[in-house]
Scaffold this active site. Structure first.
Site, PDB file in Angstrom:
ATOM      1  N   ASP A 180      -6.774 -14.084  -3.795  1.00  0.00           N
ATOM      2  CA  ASP A 180      -5.954 -13.814  -2.612  1.00  0.00           C
ATOM      3  C   ASP A 180      -4.733 -13.003  -3.046  1.00  0.00           C
ATOM      4  O   ASP A 180      -4.079 -13.321  -4.044  1.00  0.00           O
ATOM      5  CB  ASP A 180      -5.500 -15.122  -1.968  1.00  0.00           C
ATOM      6  CG  ASP A 180      -4.814 -14.888  -0.632  1.00  0.00           C
ATOM      7  OD1 ASP A 180      -5.538 -14.842   0.384  1.00  0.00           O
ATOM      8  OD2 ASP A 180      -3.577 -14.747  -0.617  1.00  0.00           O
ATOM      9  N   ASN A 188       1.989  -5.342   4.973  1.00  0.00           N
ATOM     10  CA  ASN A 188       1.681  -4.790   6.294  1.00  0.00           C
ATOM     11  C   ASN A 188       2.935  -4.650   7.144  1.00  0.00           C
ATOM     12  O   ASN A 188       3.120  -3.641   7.845  1.00  0.00           O
ATOM     13  CB  ASN A 188       0.670  -5.689   7.020  1.00  0.00           C
ATOM     14  CG  ASN A 188      -0.739  -5.527   6.466  1.00  0.00           C
ATOM     15  OD1 ASN A 188      -1.094  -4.471   5.960  1.00  0.00           O
ATOM     16  ND2 ASN A 188      -1.536  -6.584   6.556  1.00  0.00           N
ATOM     17  N   HIS A 193      -0.026  -1.083   8.320  1.00  0.00           N
ATOM     18  CA  HIS A 193      -1.399  -1.532   8.054  1.00  0.00           C
ATOM     19  C   HIS A 193      -2.208  -0.480   7.281  1.00  0.00           C
ATOM     20  O   HIS A 193      -3.144  -0.831   6.564  1.00  0.00           O
ATOM     21  CB  HIS A 193      -2.107  -1.862   9.372  1.00  0.00           C
ATOM     22  CG  HIS A 193      -1.605  -3.123   9.994  1.00  0.00           C
ATOM     23  ND1 HIS A 193      -2.038  -4.378   9.619  1.00  0.00           N
ATOM     24  CD2 HIS A 193      -0.675  -3.332  10.974  1.00  0.00           C
ATOM     25  CE1 HIS A 193      -1.435  -5.298  10.339  1.00  0.00           C
ATOM     26  NE2 HIS A 193      -0.585  -4.693  11.168  1.00  0.00           N
ATOM     27  N   ASP A 197      -4.401  -1.337   4.105  1.00  0.00           N
ATOM     28  CA  ASP A 197      -5.816  -0.979   3.892  1.00  0.00           C
ATOM     29  C   ASP A 197      -6.007  -0.302   2.542  1.00  0.00           C
ATOM     30  O   ASP A 197      -6.997  -0.550   1.831  1.00  0.00           O
ATOM     31  CB  ASP A 197      -6.292  -0.050   5.006  1.00  0.00           C
ATOM     32  CG  ASP A 197      -6.395  -0.765   6.343  1.00  0.00           C
ATOM     33  OD1 ASP A 197      -6.367  -2.013   6.351  1.00  0.00           O
ATOM     34  OD2 ASP A 197      -6.500  -0.071   7.385  1.00  0.00           O
ATOM     35  N   GLU A 223      -7.103 -10.564   3.241  1.00  0.00           N
ATOM     36  CA  GLU A 223      -6.812 -10.152   1.857  1.00  0.00           C
ATOM     37  C   GLU A 223      -7.484 -11.062   0.840  1.00  0.00           C
ATOM     38  O   GLU A 223      -7.082 -11.104  -0.320  1.00  0.00           O
ATOM     39  CB  GLU A 223      -5.289 -10.158   1.635  1.00  0.00           C
ATOM     40  CG  GLU A 223      -4.624 -11.515   1.659  1.00  0.00           C
ATOM     41  CD  GLU A 223      -4.270 -12.011   3.036  1.00  0.00           C
ATOM     42  OE1 GLU A 223      -3.436 -12.937   3.121  1.00  0.00           O
ATOM     43  OE2 GLU A 223      -4.800 -11.481   4.035  1.00  0.00           O
TER      44      GLU A 223
END
Length: 323
Positions: A180, A188, A193, A197, A223
């Site tokens: 994680d 973000n 965002h 990505d 994530e």
């Protein structure tokens, strides 16, 4: 003149001619000899007169048919004048010419049908190939995470189920670790965002480059990533997880405005040790939870053998987690 009429004339001549010769020649031996000669030569003359020429034409025509030369029919004389009988051989040859043309016409029709069937078959093959390509693409899309190109959650758990059954049956090792990204929500919120990505794609590339072809890496949500290591014991799994943690920590991630930033990750590792699919995933997730609660940027291992198969209470589960 019909063949039967010709034969009647020939028989009459064969009967009359020897008698005429005997009357004209006053020697019986000579008359008998001539009669014998006519008797011997008569069939040959009849053959030449009646059939030889016509049979040769028919044989040539049959050879044309055998050679497939239907488009080269034998020339035939016109119908005879009115009131006269048609030569029977001419009639036969005319009928055979008609049959040859009919064969040629049927052959052309069959060839056209065969060509149409071949074209239809090729079209079906092309459609089949196109459908197989589309189906293959759909299957890949159903199994793949569109953002990272890794396996998606559904495909991962299907594969995990198969691998757990295999290793438990063969008593082999298998390890699973969950990863994680630490404080990903902040990425973000701060950089957008699109940058998030890009971060996920970079981490997917790091994981893909670190595992073997026999292993599997998947993005199972947000994530969070999962890595399944075939024929790998806990020590090897912990070593690989630590290498990946360091690689991510040292990697320079790029924002949309060209800035560099550093990120860390937390990893929870678990070995099979006879666990079923649900237990293996649960224990790896517990190890990940412990790594995050212990300050993040670390690898935690869940010891199934220390806990056995009974891991119902969270307090007991924490006893099995080590670093």
């Amino acid at each position: 003149m019909r063949i039967t009429t010709k034969l009647q004339i020939l028989m009459m001549l064969g009967a009359v001619l020897p008698v005429s010769v005997i009357i004209m020649i006053d020697q019986v031996a000579i008359g008998a000899g001539i009669a014998l000669l006519v008797g011997l030569l008569g069939p040959y003359v009849a053959e030449e007169w009646l059939v030889t020429r016509d049979l040769q034409a028919i044989r040539r025509f049959c050879q044309h048919v055998k050679d497939g030369k239907y488009l080269v029919p034998i020339a035939l004389p016109n119908e005879l004048a009115a009131g006269d009988d048609e030569n029977e051989f001419v009639s036969v040859r005319r009928d055979m010419n008609w049959m040859a043309r009919a064969i040629n016409l049927r052959e052309s029709q069959l060839k056209a049908v065969i060509d149409e069937l071949a074209a239809a078959r090729q079209e079906l093959l092309d459609q089949k190939e196109e459908m197989e390509t589309v189906n293959k693409r759909l299957i890949e899309m159903a199994m793949t995470d569109s953002l990272t190109g890794l396996s998606n959650r559904r495909h991962f758990f299907d594969h995990l189920e198969q691998e757990v059954c295999r290793v438990n049956r063969n008593r082999q090792n298998i390890s699973l670790f969950m990863l994680d990204v630490d404080h990903f929500k902040k990425v973000n919120d701060t950089h957008g965002h699109q940058t998030g990505d890009t971060v996920l794609q970079a981490i997917a590339a790091i994981l893909r480059n670190r595992i073997r072809r026999s292993d599997m890496v998947a993005r199972i949500g947000g994530e969070e990533f999962a890595v399944l290591l075939s024929d790998t014991d806990s020590i090897e799994a912990m070593h690989l997880a630590e290498q990946i943690r360091i690689s991510i920590k040292n990697y320079s991630f790029q924002t949309c405005d060209g800035q560099s930033m550093k990120l860390t990750c937390s990893i929870g590792v678990c070995g099979s040790a006879g666990c079923n699919t649900e237990q293996l995933y649960k224990y790896a997730d517990l190890a990940l939870y412990h790594a995050k609660n212990s300050g993040r940027d670390r690898v935690a291992y869940y010891d199934c053998e220390a806990q056995g198969q009974a891991a119902g209470e969270e307090q007991e589960n924490q006893k099995g987690v080590t670093h």
